[in-house]
Motif scaffolding. Structure first.
Motif, mmCIF file in Angstrom:
data_model
loop_
_atom_site.group_PDB
_atom_site.id
_atom_site.type_symbol
_atom_site.label_atom_id
_atom_site.label_comp_id
_atom_site.label_asym_id
_atom_site.label_seq_id
_atom_site.Cartn_x
_atom_site.Cartn_y
_atom_site.Cartn_z
ATOM 1 N N ILE B 84 0.814 -1.204 0.000
ATOM 2 C CA ILE B 84 0.000 0.000 0.000
ATOM 3 C C ILE B 84 0.847 1.253 0.000
ATOM 4 O O ILE B 84 0.328 2.351 0.086
ATOM 5 N N VAL B 139 5.025 15.119 7.025
ATOM 6 C CA VAL B 139 3.884 14.206 7.077
ATOM 7 C C VAL B 139 2.792 14.675 6.126
ATOM 8 O O VAL B 139 2.148 13.876 5.442
ATOM 9 N N LEU B 140 2.587 15.984 6.053
ATOM 10 C CA LEU B 140 1.599 16.506 5.115
ATOM 11 C C LEU B 140 1.984 16.153 3.681
ATOM 12 O O LEU B 140 1.128 15.844 2.846
ATOM 13 N N ASP B 141 3.282 16.193 3.396
ATOM 14 C CA ASP B 141 3.720 15.785 2.060
ATOM 15 C C ASP B 141 3.433 14.308 1.823
ATOM 16 O O ASP B 141 2.996 13.914 0.741
ATOM 17 N N GLU B 142 3.692 13.502 2.847
ATOM 18 C CA GLU B 142 3.381 12.078 2.741
ATOM 19 C C GLU B 142 1.905 11.886 2.418
ATOM 20 O O GLU B 142 1.523 11.049 1.604
ATOM 21 N N LEU B 143 1.099 12.698 3.072
ATOM 22 C CA LEU B 143 -0.339 12.619 2.848
ATOM 23 C C LEU B 143 -0.659 12.923 1.389
ATOM 24 O O LEU B 143 -1.473 12.240 0.756
ATOM 25 N N ASP B 144 0.004 13.927 0.851
ATOM 26 C CA ASP B 144 -0.200 14.232 -0.562
ATOM 27 C C ASP B 144 0.218 13.067 -1.442
ATOM 28 O O ASP B 144 -0.459 12.729 -2.411
ATOM 29 N N ALA B 146 0.205 9.958 -0.663
ATOM 30 C CA ALA B 146 -0.799 8.907 -0.544
ATOM 31 C C ALA B 146 -2.010 9.229 -1.411
ATOM 32 O O ALA B 146 -2.549 8.364 -2.107
ATOM 33 N N ARG B 147 -2.420 10.489 -1.419
ATOM 34 C CA ARG B 147 -3.578 10.874 -2.225
ATOM 35 C C ARG B 147 -3.269 10.728 -3.701
ATOM 36 O O ARG B 147 -4.132 10.368 -4.502
ATOM 37 N N GLU B 148 -2.021 10.991 -4.055
ATOM 38 C CA GLU B 148 -1.578 10.785 -5.424
ATOM 39 C C GLU B 148 -1.764 9.328 -5.822
ATOM 40 O O GLU B 148 -2.201 9.008 -6.922
ATOM 41 N N TRP B 149 -1.446 8.435 -4.891
ATOM 42 C CA TRP B 149 -1.611 7.016 -5.176
ATOM 43 C C TRP B 149 -3.063 6.640 -5.315
ATOM 44 O O TRP B 149 -3.437 5.806 -6.133
ATOM 45 N N ILE B 150 -3.903 7.260 -4.498
ATOM 46 C CA ILE B 150 -5.328 6.975 -4.621
ATOM 47 C C ILE B 150 -5.798 7.371 -6.016
ATOM 48 O O ILE B 150 -6.530 6.635 -6.670
ATOM 49 N N LEU B 151 -5.333 8.545 -6.452
ATOM 50 C CA LEU B 151 -5.678 8.990 -7.801
ATOM 51 C C LEU B 151 -5.209 7.979 -8.827
ATOM 52 O O LEU B 151 -5.925 7.609 -9.755
#
Lengths: 249, 249
Positions: B84, B139-144, B146-151
């Motif tokens: 993941i 961490v906020l970058d990590e969150l981005d 992760a969202r990139e991966w969702i996309l």
DNA sequence: CGGTAACATTGACGATGGTCAATGCGATGA
DNA sequence: TCATCGCATTGACCATCGTCAATGTTACCG
């Protein structure tokens, strides 16, 4: 079988003081800091379709979602939009210290948020490490949620993805509402339209519809109307969501 | 066409002092804090297959990945595993203040990390809000990401997902290495086996193989061997991926 | 009360991709 | 050098899902 309004505002009748909400949002904070935060908070009702945050522009506020649903979405060059994150009550949105937003945030239903203007909020954070650490933990939780979605999207069959979605939605909906209702059939409201849900799960409205009715025919759930469902067999739902896929149903 | 070792250690020949690395990791930090951090840092080489962090147990260190690749993965009840998240050099892993890890982290190749023991790291963070804020931004970058991966996972056709993966991999590989080599064919190393990549993209090794060779037949890229590819037509790759951004950084 | 708009559902059909089995290829070791 | 192992690739087959078109249902407005 179609109701046109997925809207759903639980209308928390809070009269002026947000201390209770804030206390739950960031528990264990000293009294004076709760008061400092509630001093700058503003309650806002947002009509459906409103762009709360626009991609590329630094958001001017941090929001704590109380009711309704927000969607983070990205517009692709070919005109389609993809939903990449769903915000349900008790979620936080907005960016701190960190440049422009990477995605639009749109109200998928009428929504109610507790909004903190960005600048004062950052000042309070800078002045009080406790709040900042609390916020860091919140962001880490968001990160876990995002990874959960990645796991969800890895499911090959859409009935798996849908089941995962429902499980997560159920958990997030129940989150923050007192004690768990033990093992009775649970009613859940899908807060968004089929099209949005389809975009979210990387599929089409037609497939969503078919999967939902397939779950109903398996007695996993009952469709009360297009937006309300009743989970009749939660273990079964969980099983479909990821554990069992040996036999062909 | 198959080489058995995807391993790849760029071997950063750093002799003892991590100040340079740390300065890049958390730029704009005061000298003394860089020194405090490098005082507790330890360089570790990790053999392939090692479980760096185990699900459910609080990680005892925070890591900064220098070489190789780590995978975050989750074991499903039926025994399969799902990847993941992929960590490439310059990524951070580990959790702070925040309970047990939600996922395993496994070395997909031989890897080299800069490890900070958790307790002293947290103490330094508590003592210095600047570092904590820097970490929050990370961490906020990590969150981005992760969202990139969702996309990415939302792409319906796997050739789209693969193209997205390659674009992201390219960007992350290039990140942190000086100026961009303008428009020449770029060589990229896929750091993981087909099976892992397939799990990552929510598909099968066979489909990965077919998609890669489809891209080759379209002259988008060349397969040098199973793990090295040469991007011949980056705009074409980006076009297929559906997105339009190859951000700086 | 119709009429219309917006959305959900259903059916038919074709493309994509998962599955299974066989083959190819490179590395390692006797 | 040969045997073998691990993995990648290729091909054939068929389930799943996306697409298109038609129909059903609900809310809203005149």
């Amino acid at each position: 079988m179609a109701s046109r309004e997925p809207d759903d505002l639980p209308s928390p009748s809070l009269a002026g003081g947000f201390a209770g909400l804030l206390a739950r949002l960031m528990h264990n904070l000293p009294e004076d800091q709760i008061r400092a935060l509630s001093g700058i908070a503003r309650l806002r009702d947002i009509p459906r379709g409103t762009e709360v945050v626009t991609e590329g522009s630094p958001p001017d506020e941090i929001g704590y979602l109380i009711g309704g649903a927000l969607g983070m979405q990205k517009c692709l060059p070919d005109g389609r939009t993809h939903i990449i994150g769903l915000l349900v009550p008790n979620d936080i949105y907005g960016r701190l210290f960190n440049g422009p937003a990477a995605y639009d945030i749109v109200a998928l239903t009428e929504a109610r948020v507790l909004a903190f203007p960005r600048a004062p909020f950052e000042r309070i954070l800078e002045a009080s490490p406790e709040i900042e650490r609390r916020f860091l933990v919140n962001v880490l939780d968001e990160l876990d949620s995002a990874r959960e979605w990645i796991l969800l999207m890895g499911g090959h069959k859409i009935i798996e993805r849908l089941a995962s979605f429902l499980v997560i939605l159920l958990r997030r909906t129940l989150r923050g509402s007192g004690p768990r209702p033990a093992e009775a059939p649970v009613r859940v409201r899908i807060p968004i339209r089929r099209t949005d849900l389809a975009h979210y799960l990387g599929t089409t409205p037609e497939s969503i519809s078919r999967a939902l009715h397939e779950l109903e025919s398996q007695a996993i759930l009952r469709l009360l109307n297009a937006y309300e469902i009743e989970i009749a067999d939660l273990p079964g739902l969980v099983r479909i969501s990821g554990a069992d896929h040996l036999g062909p149903e």
